[in-house]
Design an enzyme around this catalytic site. Structure first.
Site, PDB file in Angstrom:
ATOM      1  CG  HIS A  50      21.392  20.254  11.527  1.00 51.14           C
ATOM      2  ND1 HIS A  50      20.555  20.934  11.146  1.00 51.14           N
ATOM      3  CD2 HIS A  50      21.040  19.662  12.623  1.00 51.14           C
ATOM      4  CE1 HIS A  50      19.412  21.045  11.677  1.00 51.14           C
ATOM      5  NE2 HIS A  50      19.722  19.912  12.689  1.00 51.14           N
TER       6      HIS A  50
HETATM    7  P1  TYD Z   1      17.623  16.451  14.309  1.00 46.92           P
HETATM    8  O1  TYD Z   1      16.920  17.394  13.424  1.00 46.92           O
HETATM    9  O2  TYD Z   1      18.894  15.961  13.873  1.00 46.92           O
HETATM   10  O3  TYD Z   1      17.626  17.507  15.567  1.00 46.92           O
HETATM   11  P2  TYD Z   1      17.976  18.534  16.070  1.00 46.92           P
HETATM   12  O4  TYD Z   1      18.495  19.334  14.810  1.00 46.92           O
HETATM   13  O5  TYD Z   1      17.012  19.374  16.567  1.00 46.92           O
HETATM   14  O6  TYD Z   1      19.166  18.590  17.185  1.00 46.92           O
HETATM   15  O7  TYD Z   1      16.703  15.185  14.739  1.00 46.92           O
HETATM   16  C1  TYD Z   1      16.944  14.228  15.720  1.00 46.92           C
HETATM   17  C2  TYD Z   1      16.276  12.988  15.452  1.00 46.92           C
HETATM   18  O8  TYD Z   1      15.136  12.985  15.089  1.00 46.92           O
HETATM   19  C3  TYD Z   1      16.803  12.408  13.851  1.00 46.92           C
HETATM   20  O9  TYD Z   1      17.098  10.950  14.292  1.00 46.92           O
HETATM   21  C4  TYD Z   1      15.705  12.638  13.093  1.00 46.92           C
HETATM   22  C5  TYD Z   1      14.565  12.604  14.045  1.00 46.92           C
HETATM   23  N1  TYD Z   1      13.431  13.629  13.309  1.00 46.92           N
HETATM   24  C6  TYD Z   1      12.421  13.020  12.809  1.00 46.92           C
HETATM   25  O10 TYD Z   1      12.264  11.741  12.575  1.00 46.92           O
HETATM   26  N2  TYD Z   1      11.686  13.990  12.186  1.00 46.92           N
HETATM   27  C7  TYD Z   1      11.641  15.244  12.406  1.00 46.92           C
HETATM   28  O11 TYD Z   1      10.783  16.023  11.797  1.00 46.92           O
HETATM   29  C8  TYD Z   1      12.840  15.739  12.812  1.00 46.92           C
HETATM   30  C9  TYD Z   1      13.229  17.117  13.235  1.00 46.92           C
HETATM   31  C10 TYD Z   1      13.561  15.028  13.656  1.00 46.92           C
END
Ligand code: TYD
Length: 134
Positions: A50
């Site tokens: 993303h």
């Molecule tokens: P995401 O940022 O999509 O993960 P990555 O990019 O590392 O694969 O986050 C995964 C899930 O965690 C999403 O449902 C939102 C949650 N999340 C939070 O609640 N707080 C945070 O600070 C982060 C980074 C994610």
């Protein structure tokens, strides 16, 4: 600062064990609002995939190693992180994936924003569209 950049951190070498650190607006170019970390990643898994509209990040491999693959809309760049005394500054509007995690890898991420799902761009075509229309 709009370019991804590897930033070397201070390393206080000590026979008792080494120490590194970073501070707001000193070693990194933003004020930290949130930190999070990614760990226990099963072999072959990928995180990220993303971009952020506004958010900037600083990513460190506190333990183990992984690759951060960035795409700025034109070209792809790969940064291998495997030391706890440097990290990768990732500006906003850059597509990012984290992959090739080693066993016991610990990715530590400092961000200049609180968590906000509205700041995510999770569709690569939409990301490219945003890049060409800014
Ligand atoms: P995401 O940022 O999509 O993960 P990555 O990019 O590392 O694969 O986050 C995964 C899930 O965690 C999403 O449902 C939102 C949650 N999340 C939070 O609640 N707080 C945070 O600070 C982060 C980074 C994610």
């Amino acid at each position: 600062m709009n370019e991804p950049m590897l930033i070397e951190l201070p390393k206080i070498v000590d026979p008792r064990g080494n120490l590194s650190f970073f501070e707001n607006l000193k070693q990194i170019p933003f004020e930290i609002k949130r930190t999070y970390w990614i760990y226990d990643v099963p072999g072959g898994e990928m995180r990220g995939s993303h971009a952020f509209k506004i958010q900037q990040e600083f990513i460190i491999a506190l333990s183990g190693s992984f690759d951060v693959i960035l795409h700025d809309g034109t070209r792809e760049m790969c940064f291998s992180l495997n030391r706890s005394y440097y990290g990768l500054y990732v500006p906003n509007k850059v597509w990012r994936k984290i992959e090739n995690f080693s066993t016991n890898a610990l990715a530590f991420i400092a961000s200049d924003m609180k968590y906000d799902e509205n700041d995510y761009v999770r569709d690569f075509e939409e990301f490219l569209h945003l890049q060409t229309n800014q």
